[in-house]
Design an enzyme around this catalytic site. Structure first.
Site, PDB file in Angstrom:
ATOM      1  N   CYS A 230       0.835  -1.201   0.000  1.00 56.76           N
ATOM      2  CA  CYS A 230       0.000   0.000   0.000  1.00 56.76           C
ATOM      3  C   CYS A 230       0.878   1.262   0.000  1.00 56.76           C
ATOM      4  O   CYS A 230       1.543   1.558  -0.966  1.00 56.76           O
ATOM      5  CB  CYS A 230      -0.955  -0.050   1.190  1.00 56.76           C
ATOM      6  SG  CYS A 230      -2.261   1.161   1.084  1.00 56.76           S
TER       7      CYS A 230
ATOM      8  N   HIS B 258      -3.587  -5.701   1.186  1.00 60.78           N
ATOM      9  CA  HIS B 258      -2.841  -5.933   2.427  1.00 60.78           C
ATOM     10  C   HIS B 258      -2.794  -7.396   2.864  1.00 60.78           C
ATOM     11  O   HIS B 258      -3.678  -7.839   3.609  1.00 60.78           O
ATOM     12  CB  HIS B 258      -3.496  -5.129   3.557  1.00 60.78           C
ATOM     13  CG  HIS B 258      -3.321  -3.653   3.406  1.00 60.78           C
ATOM     14  ND1 HIS B 258      -2.324  -2.957   4.034  1.00 60.78           N
ATOM     15  CD2 HIS B 258      -4.020  -2.755   2.673  1.00 60.78           C
ATOM     16  CE1 HIS B 258      -2.408  -1.670   3.716  1.00 60.78           C
ATOM     17  NE2 HIS B 258      -3.425  -1.521   2.884  1.00 60.78           N
TER      18      HIS B 258
ATOM     19  N   GLU C 165      -0.876  -8.617   5.085  1.00 61.38           N
ATOM     20  CA  GLU C 165      -0.579  -8.708   6.530  1.00 61.38           C
ATOM     21  C   GLU C 165      -1.848  -8.659   7.368  1.00 61.38           C
ATOM     22  O   GLU C 165      -1.820  -9.035   8.542  1.00 61.38           O
ATOM     23  CB  GLU C 165       0.399  -7.592   6.943  1.00 61.38           C
ATOM     24  CG  GLU C 165      -0.206  -6.214   7.164  1.00 61.38           C
ATOM     25  CD  GLU C 165      -0.494  -5.453   5.890  1.00 61.38           C
ATOM     26  OE1 GLU C 165      -0.523  -6.072   4.807  1.00 61.38           O
ATOM     27  OE2 GLU C 165      -0.732  -4.234   5.963  1.00 61.38           O
TER      28      GLU C 165
END
Lengths: 222, 81
Positions: free
Chosen positions: A85, A194, A196
């Site tokens: 990002c 994302h 994560e």
């Protein structure tokens, strides 16, 4: 193996990125933007957020943080670097990756679970996936529209450097549905959604993002 | 005191959603003159006295390196008295 996670002023996702690194089996090492020290890490993650308030352009100021000079130098020598990002935006501003991320075509900040297809499994960060594998991970940004000139786009496509594409309707106007790209060597990867935030179904839409953080172990074992 | 102005605009081929949003808001307010709107950034930089050619060259460099992203933007440097 030690994976550095950089915190800039305004970074949001450093904690989740560090946790994903640890769950993936490596050791997360906190790096600070103002330090000119990579603490002997083997790889670096630039997490998401709004570094320096997104002032000027997303990632534009972070690119000149002291730690980035070391990241750029290490990336040139082959160290794996993943920008997620805002981290992807920093990598583009640093010219480690081509192109730029611009305002979403509908102007809206998007925050949703997004299906993407992994289209290159040879990079340092995608080798745990199988080619064509589809995963669902969060997408949350206001400036995620990947833009570049026709020549660069042809080069990215021709060299297989598009590592992930959005599945279905184009969420933000990115050229060729590009969600992530790599450099020519495959050690530097930028990704808009994302992974994560998708390593545990307790808090994410899936655990399918974990592959980015286990891939890096494969890269080191080689 | 002279002012150095740097105008930064998205390149013509880059989609400008903000400009488009402004363009579509204008007619709603009765302003029907616009066929297109592009939105950019303007930097006003003050220096002591009149800028020297060396200072202007430095500003050009800063515009290239920091104030604009050459991948998506063009810039123009000029002096305003």
């Amino acid at each position: 193996m030690r994976v550095g996670v950089i915190t800039f002023p305004g970074t949001l996702d450093d904690r989740d990125a560090a946790r994903a690194v640890n769950v993936g089996g490596a050791e997360a090492v906190a790096l600070w933007h103002a330090d000119a020290d990579l603490k002997n890490v083997d790889a670096v993650i630039l997490p998401g957020g709004f570094s320096y308030g997104d002032y000027l352009r997303c990632g534009a100021i972070s690119r000149f943080a002291p730690v980035m000079n070391l990241v750029i130098e290490a990336a040139g020598k082959g160290m794996p670097v993943l920008g997620i990002c805002n981290g992807f935006q920093v990598l583009c501003e640093s010219h480690l990756l081509p192109g730029a991320l611009t305002r979403n075509s509908d102007l809206h900040f998007l925050c949703r679970d997004q299906e993407i297809e992994i289209t290159n499994t040879t990079t340092a960060w995608t080798s745990s996936y199988s080619a064509g594998e589809k995963i669902v991970i969060p997408l949350k940004n206001g400036e995620g529209s990947f833009q570049c000139d026709d020549e660069t786009l042809a080069q990215l496509e021709g060299e297989g450097r598009v590592i992930a594409r959005y599945v279905g309707e184009n969420p933000n106007g990115s050229r060729n549905l590009i969600a992530g790209i790599s450099n020519a060597r495959g050690n530097v990867v930028g990704l808009m959604p994302h992974p994560e935030h998708a390593i545990d179904t307790l808090t994410g839409p899936s655990a399918q993002g974990l592959g980015f953080f286990t891939s890096i172990l494969n890269a080191m074992v080689k | 005191m002279a002012k150095i102005v740097v105008d930064v605009m998205l390149k013509p081929e880059i989609l400008d959603p903000q400009g488009n949003a402004v363009a579509s808001a204008l007619p709603r307010l009765g302003f029907t003159f616009a066929t297109s709107v592009r939105q950019g950034k303007r930097f006003e930089i003050e220096v002591e006295g009149n800028p020297t050619p060396a200072q202007l060259a430095e500003v050009e460099k800063a515009a290239e390196v920091l104030l604009s992203n050459p991948v998506i933007e063009n810039y123009v440097v000029r002096v305003e008295q």
